[in-house]
Design a protein around this motif. Structure first.
Motif: not given
Length: 124
Positions: A62-81
């Protein structure tokens, strides 16, 4: 069965960073198409923060967090950050991850499985 386990919350000062994790502890990923991040501040409704497709193809914030937050995923760990930088007091909330069987959407009702939530407190 999908079991989402969150971790990484805490108390930090404004300007600091935190990384939240959302692990599919059931390690089945069955039916998961997307993971969404939501947050609920005291006295407010839960709100959508962003999401990522399980195959990592697309991400949304969402716009309020763009530029500050990022989302990523580690497939090997089945984990989203959810990496949160330059935190502000208004980011204080309980953060939840949730699994969606169709797409990244901003509607809570579209998400089938929820984590237990993790508290993030940002002090001035």
């Amino acid at each position: 069965q999908v079991q989402l386990v969150e971790s990484g919350g805490g108390t930090v000062q404004a300007g600091d960073s935190l990384r939240l994790s959302c692990e599919d502890a059931g390690r089945t990923s069955f039916g998961i198409v997307a993971i969404g991040w939501f947050r609920q501040a005291p006295g407010k409704d839960r709100e959508f923060v962003g999401g990522i497709y399980w195959n990592g193809a697309s991400k949304y914030l969402v716009d309020s967090v763009k530029g500050r937050f990022t989302i990523s995923k580690d497939n090997a760990k089945n984990t989203v950050y959810l990496q949160m930088n330059s935190l502000k007091s208004e980011d204080t909330a309980v953060y939840y991850c949730a699994a969606n069987g169709r797409a990244v959407t901003s509607s809570e009702s579209d998400y089938l499985y929820w984590g237990q939530g993790t508290q993030v407190t940002v002090s001035l």
